[in-house]
Design a protein around this motif. Structure first.
Motif, short mmCIF file in Angstrom:
data_model
loop_
_atom_site.label_atom_id
_atom_site.label_comp_id
_atom_site.label_asym_id
_atom_site.label_seq_id
_atom_site.Cartn_x
_atom_site.Cartn_y
_atom_site.Cartn_z
N VAL A 150 -17.08 17.83 -26.48
CA VAL A 150 -16.57 17.85 -27.86
C VAL A 150 -17.06 19.10 -28.58
CG1 VAL A 150 -16.38 15.34 -28.05
CG2 VAL A 150 -18.55 16.45 -28.64
N SER A 151 -17.36 20.15 -27.82
CA SER A 151 -17.89 21.37 -28.41
C SER A 151 -16.86 22.05 -29.32
CB SER A 151 -18.32 22.34 -27.31
OG SER A 151 -17.23 22.67 -26.48
N LYS A 152 -17.36 22.85 -30.24
CA LYS A 152 -16.53 23.65 -31.14
C LYS A 152 -15.56 22.78 -31.94
CE LYS A 152 -16.93 27.92 -28.50
NZ LYS A 152 -16.26 29.06 -27.88
N PRO A 325 -8.81 33.27 -18.14
CA PRO A 325 -9.03 34.47 -18.95
C PRO A 325 -10.48 34.94 -19.12
CG PRO A 325 -8.59 32.58 -20.36
CD PRO A 325 -8.40 32.12 -18.95
N TYR A 326 -11.48 34.13 -18.78
CA TYR A 326 -12.85 34.46 -19.16
C TYR A 326 -13.69 34.85 -17.95
CZ TYR A 326 -11.08 31.96 -23.21
OH TYR A 326 -10.31 31.54 -24.25
N ILE A 327 -14.43 35.96 -18.09
CA ILE A 327 -15.29 36.44 -17.01
C ILE A 327 -16.52 37.12 -17.61
CG2 ILE A 327 -13.98 38.60 -16.81
CD1 ILE A 327 -14.71 38.60 -13.81
N VAL A 328 -17.67 36.87 -17.00
CA VAL A 328 -18.94 37.50 -17.37
C VAL A 328 -19.61 37.95 -16.08
CG1 VAL A 328 -21.24 37.14 -18.32
CG2 VAL A 328 -19.27 36.21 -19.51
N CYS A 358 -21.51 23.31 -14.38
CA CYS A 358 -20.11 23.72 -14.16
C CYS A 358 -19.18 22.53 -13.94
CB CYS A 358 -20.01 24.67 -12.96
SG CYS A 358 -20.89 26.23 -13.17
N ALA A 359 -19.72 21.31 -14.01
CA ALA A 359 -18.92 20.09 -13.84
C ALA A 359 -18.07 20.16 -12.58
CB ALA A 359 -18.06 19.84 -15.07
N LYS A 360 -18.75 20.42 -11.45
CA LYS A 360 -18.08 20.53 -10.14
C LYS A 360 -16.97 21.58 -10.15
CE LYS A 360 -19.21 15.86 -8.61
NZ LYS A 360 -20.26 16.31 -7.68
N ARG A 361 -17.32 22.73 -10.77
CA ARG A 361 -16.45 23.92 -10.83
C ARG A 361 -15.23 23.75 -11.74
NH1 ARG A 361 -15.82 26.71 -4.87
NH2 ARG A 361 -17.49 25.60 -3.81
N THR A 362 -15.12 22.65 -12.45
CA THR A 362 -13.93 22.45 -13.29
C THR A 362 -14.02 23.20 -14.61
OG1 THR A 362 -14.86 20.40 -14.19
CG2 THR A 362 -13.42 20.21 -12.27
N THR A 363 -15.23 23.48 -15.11
CA THR A 363 -15.36 24.22 -16.37
C THR A 363 -15.68 25.69 -16.13
OG1 THR A 363 -17.70 23.61 -16.57
CG2 THR A 363 -16.09 22.20 -17.67
N ALA A 364 -16.39 26.00 -15.04
CA ALA A 364 -16.72 27.38 -14.72
C ALA A 364 -17.07 27.47 -13.24
CB ALA A 364 -17.89 27.88 -15.57
N THR A 365 -17.04 28.69 -12.71
CA THR A 365 -17.34 28.92 -11.30
C THR A 365 -18.21 30.15 -11.14
OG1 THR A 365 -15.16 28.03 -10.70
CG2 THR A 365 -16.36 29.20 -9.00
N GLN A 481 -17.92 31.25 -23.91
CA GLN A 481 -19.26 30.74 -24.14
C GLN A 481 -19.78 29.98 -22.92
OE1 GLN A 481 -21.22 31.46 -26.82
NE2 GLN A 481 -22.80 30.53 -25.55
N ILE A 482 -18.91 29.24 -22.27
CA ILE A 482 -19.33 28.51 -21.06
C ILE A 482 -19.76 29.50 -19.99
CG2 ILE A 482 -18.44 27.14 -19.14
CD1 ILE A 482 -16.91 25.47 -21.15
N CYS A 483 -19.02 30.60 -19.84
CA CYS A 483 -19.42 31.64 -18.89
C CYS A 483 -20.82 32.16 -19.20
CB CYS A 483 -18.43 32.80 -18.91
SG CYS A 483 -16.80 32.45 -18.24
N LYS A 484 -21.08 32.43 -20.48
CA LYS A 484 -22.40 32.95 -20.87
C LYS A 484 -23.49 31.92 -20.61
CE LYS A 484 -20.55 35.99 -24.49
NZ LYS A 484 -20.49 36.26 -25.95
N ASP A 485 -23.21 30.67 -20.93
CA ASP A 485 -24.22 29.61 -20.73
C ASP A 485 -24.55 29.44 -19.25
OD1 ASP A 485 -24.24 29.20 -23.44
OD2 ASP A 485 -22.98 27.41 -23.39
#
Length: 538
Positions: A150-152, A325-328, A358-365, A481-485
């Motif tokens: 429920v972020s942001k 779209p997001y990469i860090v 990463c919630a099993k890669r579903t939010t970030a990888t 933000q998830i990438c940064k975290d």
């Protein structure tokens, strides 16, 4: 609206799904958005596709509402309605009793209907990046809920029944960037809680009961102005274990902390000023020396961040904005993977981060590369699904579609072996590419695909014991933000593991894929400190 006429100008995607009795349908991007705009909404025939178990409608800024007839899609298990401009969700969504994944992120919602609480099979709820002011009471009825994001939003509180013991599977709560003023002391009622992110809220205190969450591994309370300034410093710079130990001790001047006259809380203060504390407490003698030893095991004192220019840059193509779209990225120097089980520990830690934050890669990888094997500059791009080729880890070169088919087969075999009704969580990330004609990839200067998120990175740049400099990459379709975290969590874990390797002094291991007799042995570093070099994304 288009819902009023089910036969006029039927969309070819819907017509095809009807004729082929498809179970999955993805409608996304500018072409679909134009149809939504010209039709005044979604075509009514969409709601007659009763066999669908996966429906994704995303990246359509002209989509403001979903018709109540969505109730007819009674077999839906995954409903992805992200990155649109929905202002409301119909109450009839409560009739979708089979729903397991509901993604309403990046819309313009101000509220959720109470009927969502009737989704007894719901496993994953993502309503991040909206304007929701309150969550409905009754979420405890969703007894299979495992992850909620429920972020942001504009939440000032989380509902009381979110902390109900009925939610015995709830393992991840992401509620960052809201206006939440209090974390309930009932948080300890969640036996499976592993990840809790309440960063950038308005918390003033953390309940000591948080320390009773036996499985809690990842917390983030950064950006809250806590009354206990020592605790505030700790949450901004220390590991979860240190924070929980501090709370367990009762905090400064409270509970068990009084029995030790502040001794434990001083020990857990991230190592700052510990020499001064020692000089003022010589009578503690051997006991304090043991505490300093424990501190040295727990904390990495210095983590250098270099701003020096680097030859490695990553150019981002315009096409990825509609795909992932997001990469860090960054470079890490000083990681010693040569000794003992250092490499194995690092790979296990990466897998754990994939499973949890990463919630099993579903939010970030996460992808890790041997910097020495990368040919810069790099391009973060998209390639047609039928032409993208990669040498996956541990496999021969193959087309992306072939790799996905192979992984799907493996997932299905695993499901049958485990006698489960649904595909294993290990392979849930595969559905992120369902229906996409273009796949995201990181390409080197020789046009080799070195990373194919969220699926795999390449054998060409695989890290080994001999790797001395690492290139780290985190991508997401959810948020920057998830990438940064995730990157922060990865670097902290690397620092912790490097400290362990430095202290344990295991024997130097051999690299199975490298003739170590032909490679001059690298000297072990004089300290466990890492250097993190920023990589420019342009």
């Amino acid at each position: 609206m288009a819902e009023e006429n089910s036969s006029l100008n039927i969309w070819p995607e819907i017509e095809k799904a009807e004729k082929e009795n498809r179970r999955e349908l993805v409608l996304q991007g500018s072409a679909v958005d134009k149809k939504v705009q010209s039709s005044g909404g979604l075509h009514a025939r969409l709601y007659s596709l009763s066999l669908l178990n996966y429906l994704e409608i995303s990246q359509c800024p002209s989509l403001h509402e979903i018709h109540e007839n969505i109730r007819h899609l009674s077999h839906l298990q995954s409903l992805i309605l992200c990155r649109n401009k929905l202002t409301a969700v119909p109450k009839s969504i409560g009739d979708l009793k089979a729903i397991k994944v509901l993604d309403l992120s990046v819309n313009q919602l101000q509220a959720l209907p109470e009927e969502i609480c009737a989704l007894s099979e719901l496993n994953t709820l993502n309503v991040s990046c909206n304007s929701i002011t309150a969550l409905p009471d009754g979420l405890s009825k969703c007894v299979k809920l495992a992850s909620i994001n429920v972020s942001k939003n504009a939440l000032s509180r989380l509902p009381d029944d979110l902390w109900c013991s009925n939610l015995e599977l709830l393992s991840s709560i992401i509620a960052s960037e809201n206006a939440i003023e209090e974390l309930s002391s009932e948080v300890h009622n969640l036996p499976a809680l592993k990840v809790l992110d309440l960063s950038s809220n308005k918390l003033q205190e953390l309940p000591s009961e948080l320390a009773d969450c036996s499985k809690l591994k990842e917390t983030n309370f950064k950006g809250n102005k806590l009354k206990d300034k020592r605790l505030e410093k700790m949450v901004n710079g220390c590991q979860t274990k240190s924070v929980l130990d501090y709370l367990r001790a009762g905090g400064r001047g409270k509970g068990k902390g009084k029995q030790q006259d502040g001794e434990l809380s001083e020990r857990l203060d991230c190592g700052r000023n510990i020499s001064k504390k020692k000089s003022g407490a010589k009578q503690k003698g051997k006991k304090e020396e043991e505490e300093v030893d424990e501190l040295n095991r727990m904390v990495v004192r210095v983590l250098h961040v270099s701003k020096a220019p680097t030859a490695v840059t990553v150019k981002v193509s315009a096409g990825v904005k509609d795909v992932r779209p997001y990469i860090v990225c960054c470079i890490v120097k000083g990681m010693n993977l040569r000794r003992g089980n250092a490499l194995k520990r690092f790979l296990v830690a990466q897998t754990k981060l994939h499973d949890e934050i990463c919630a099993k890669r579903t939010t970030a990888t996460i992808a890790t590369h041997d910097l020495g094997l990368l040919k810069a500059p790099l391009l973060y791009d998209t390639r047609p699904r039928d032409t993208l080729k990669i040498v996956p880890l541990g496999r021969k070169e193959m087309r992306a579609v072939e790799l996905l088919e192979l992984l799907q087969q493996e997932a299905e075999e695993l499901r049958k072996h485990k006698k489960r009704q649904n595909v294993s969580g290990l392979h849930k990330y595969l559905q992120l590419l369902d229906g996409k004609d273009l796949y995201p990839c990181l390409v080197d200067a020789e046009d080799h695909v070195v990373s194919f998120p969220p699926i795999t990175n390449s054998e060409r740049t695989k890290i080994k014991r001999s790797t001395q400099e690492l290139f780290l990459e985190v991508t997401s379709s959810t948020s920057l933000q998830i990438c940064k975290d995730v990157m922060d969590a990865l670097i902290i874990k690397m620092a912790e593991l490097n400290k362990l390797t430095f202290d344990v002094k295991e024997d130097v291991g051999s690299d199975e894929e490298t003739d170590v007799t032909s490679v001059p042995p690298a000297e072990d570093p004089a300290s466990p400190e890492l250097t993190v070099v920023q990589v420019k994304i342009r």
